[in-house]
Design an enzyme around this catalytic site. Sequence first.
Site, PDB file in Angstrom:
ATOM      1  N   THR A  56     -31.565 -44.917  19.656  1.00 19.64           N
ATOM      2  CA  THR A  56     -31.220 -43.895  20.392  1.00 19.64           C
ATOM      3  C   THR A  56     -32.483 -43.409  21.073  1.00 19.64           C
ATOM      4  O   THR A  56     -33.485 -43.600  20.636  1.00 19.64           O
ATOM      5  CB  THR A  56     -30.220 -42.725  19.934  1.00 19.64           C
ATOM      6  N   THR A 154     -28.885 -32.513   4.479  1.00 23.78           N
ATOM      7  CA  THR A 154     -29.412 -31.141   5.011  1.00 23.78           C
ATOM      8  C   THR A 154     -29.041 -30.104   4.137  1.00 23.78           C
ATOM      9  O   THR A 154     -27.771 -29.859   4.023  1.00 23.78           O
ATOM     10  CB  THR A 154     -29.308 -31.188   6.642  1.00 23.78           C
ATOM     11  N   ASP A 155     -29.978 -29.082   4.291  1.00 23.96           N
ATOM     12  CA  ASP A 155     -29.706 -27.894   3.641  1.00 23.96           C
ATOM     13  C   ASP A 155     -28.573 -26.924   4.539  1.00 23.96           C
ATOM     14  O   ASP A 155     -28.056 -26.017   4.104  1.00 23.96           O
ATOM     15  CB  ASP A 155     -30.956 -26.931   3.464  1.00 23.96           C
ATOM     16  N   GLU A 156     -28.610 -27.368   5.943  1.00 27.38           N
ATOM     17  CA  GLU A 156     -27.849 -26.518   6.775  1.00 27.38           C
ATOM     18  C   GLU A 156     -26.383 -26.654   6.455  1.00 27.38           C
ATOM     19  O   GLU A 156     -25.519 -25.834   7.020  1.00 27.38           O
ATOM     20  CB  GLU A 156     -28.015 -27.239   8.253  1.00 27.38           C
ATOM     21  N   TYR A 179     -23.754 -30.028  14.333  1.00 29.55           N
ATOM     22  CA  TYR A 179     -24.392 -30.784  13.554  1.00 29.55           C
ATOM     23  C   TYR A 179     -24.199 -30.585  12.144  1.00 29.55           C
ATOM     24  O   TYR A 179     -23.866 -31.477  11.257  1.00 29.55           O
ATOM     25  CB  TYR A 179     -25.962 -30.255  13.981  1.00 29.55           C
ATOM     26  N   LYS A 183     -22.530 -33.164   9.321  1.00 25.96           N
ATOM     27  CA  LYS A 183     -23.266 -33.465   7.956  1.00 25.96           C
ATOM     28  C   LYS A 183     -22.396 -33.201   6.693  1.00 25.96           C
ATOM     29  O   LYS A 183     -22.309 -33.876   5.634  1.00 25.96           O
ATOM     30  CB  LYS A 183     -24.636 -33.004   8.015  1.00 25.96           C
ATOM     31  N   LYS A 218     -37.988 -30.702  18.527  1.00 26.26           N
ATOM     32  CA  LYS A 218     -38.013 -29.812  17.390  1.00 26.26           C
ATOM     33  C   LYS A 218     -38.874 -28.797  17.341  1.00 26.26           C
ATOM     34  O   LYS A 218     -39.946 -28.920  17.981  1.00 26.26           O
ATOM     35  CB  LYS A 218     -37.848 -30.598  16.058  1.00 26.26           C
ATOM     36  N   PRO A 234     -40.925 -21.356  23.937  1.00 28.28           N
ATOM     37  CA  PRO A 234     -39.735 -20.601  23.964  1.00 28.28           C
ATOM     38  C   PRO A 234     -39.250 -20.229  22.548  1.00 28.28           C
ATOM     39  O   PRO A 234     -38.874 -21.175  21.814  1.00 28.28           O
ATOM     40  CB  PRO A 234     -38.640 -21.594  24.804  1.00 28.28           C
TER      41      PRO A 234
END
Length: 389
Positions: A56, A154-156, A179, A183, A218, A234
């Site tokens: 991708t 992921t920790d998310e 996201y 996950k 990122k 930003p």
Amino acid sequence: MGSSKKNKDIHFICLDELMRKKILVTGGSGFIGTNFIRHVLNVQPDWYLVNLDLLTYAGNPHNFHDITPEMKKRLRFVRGDVRDAALLAQLFSEANFDCVVHFAAESHVDRSILGPKAFLETNVHGTFTVLGESLAHWENKGRPEEFRFLHISTDEVYGSLGPQGYFTEETPYNPSSPYSASKAASDHFVKAYFHTYNLPAIITNCSNNYGPFQFPEKLIPLMILNIIERDRLPVYGDGKNIRDWLYVIDHCEAVLKVIERGTPGNTYNIGGNSERENIDIVHLLCDHIDKRLGRSGKETSRQLIQFVSDRPGHDRRYAIDSTKIQRELGWSPRFRFEEAIEITIDWYLENMDWVNSVRSGECRKWIEENYGDRGKKYSSIGIKRNNSM
Ligand code: NAD
Ligand code: DAU
């Protein structure tokens, strides 16, 4: 098929059979997958790897162009989709894998806010498909006790922390973004396959990685490149959101420990012990790069910082308690943030060709020419058999 091709295949099978471990790596052309494959080729000379990646926007086929000819023999690239069960079944039947390391995913939170469907499809449906084919392979495998399915998460999935506390393996899931929801869903499928079918699966939940080969969407690579190019920087919201940064090679070493010594059915949290506010990271990058490029006075980069609207659903703080993997598997991060961020800055400064190629349409054009529907390198089932990428 000509005879020289046949001979090549025979050589390929023999080499494959001699290897101590055979691993299917999904998403191996992305940021962490690339670092993982390059690291394994270096430190495990008798491991054989198949990299299944769809290429991708986040996957770069040129990430292995500089590996040695000997390493090229231990790495096979297959362009394909983790949702393609027939392709996975074929790969499992061709190589009697001992392990699957499942990195492939849509990984960027901002993109998941703009287009969540791809995250459902790749992260949930993709993981579900890889699990199903892994299960079929494991059930028919000789020495099934040696097989491992390693799901890179992921920790998310744990949501957001307040100013105190850490994510442990027992923290309840509470994802905020499409996201992290995708996950979390994939993690639950992995757990279900362990509990229901006994598939020897392990999950790792890791904090924010940084290092070479990270796509410049990122925070860290985006800021490095914008500073170099004197573009605006930003910063979302008040810039005080906190992430727990881990150098990607430390993550790769943790994954290796889990493959070798992790217990099926377990989760291992992996973190850097390195909490930083976003604004502090941006300041540090500005100051380091200004020093490297000899900028001073009106040219200094902090003045490029712009506070912009916050990311919707923006988690405030992540911080990992990695006591379990330290205690049970003997892993802890080797790189200090101050040291590894310099390595990372240097890598981007020295690899602007890589940056320009992943940002330009040229890379996409090359992929289409080589792997697209009319691409020369497609085989009859749509996978590339050349292991040189
Ligand atoms: P990345 O976006 O850089 O790479 C993802 C790779 O997966 C790309 O090469 C892409 O081509 C491939 N891919 C995407 N869809 C695919 C599909 N359908 N079939 C086959 N390949 C496909 O991601 P990354 O940052 O390297 O993350 C790798 C894994 O680690 C992800 O599962 C992510 O959730 C997890 N993770 C990342 C971080 C981080 O800080 N980057 C931290 C913790 C966990
Ligand atoms: O915690 C692990 C996760 O880390 C991984 O699972 C994800 O795949 C990975 O993308 C990363 O997610 P984050 O959302 O934390 O990473 P990102 O680099 O997008 O953002 C880091 C922080 O910086 C976050 O608080 C948002 C902020 N940010 C990000 C960008 C891109 C900005 O302030 N400005 C920006 O331009």
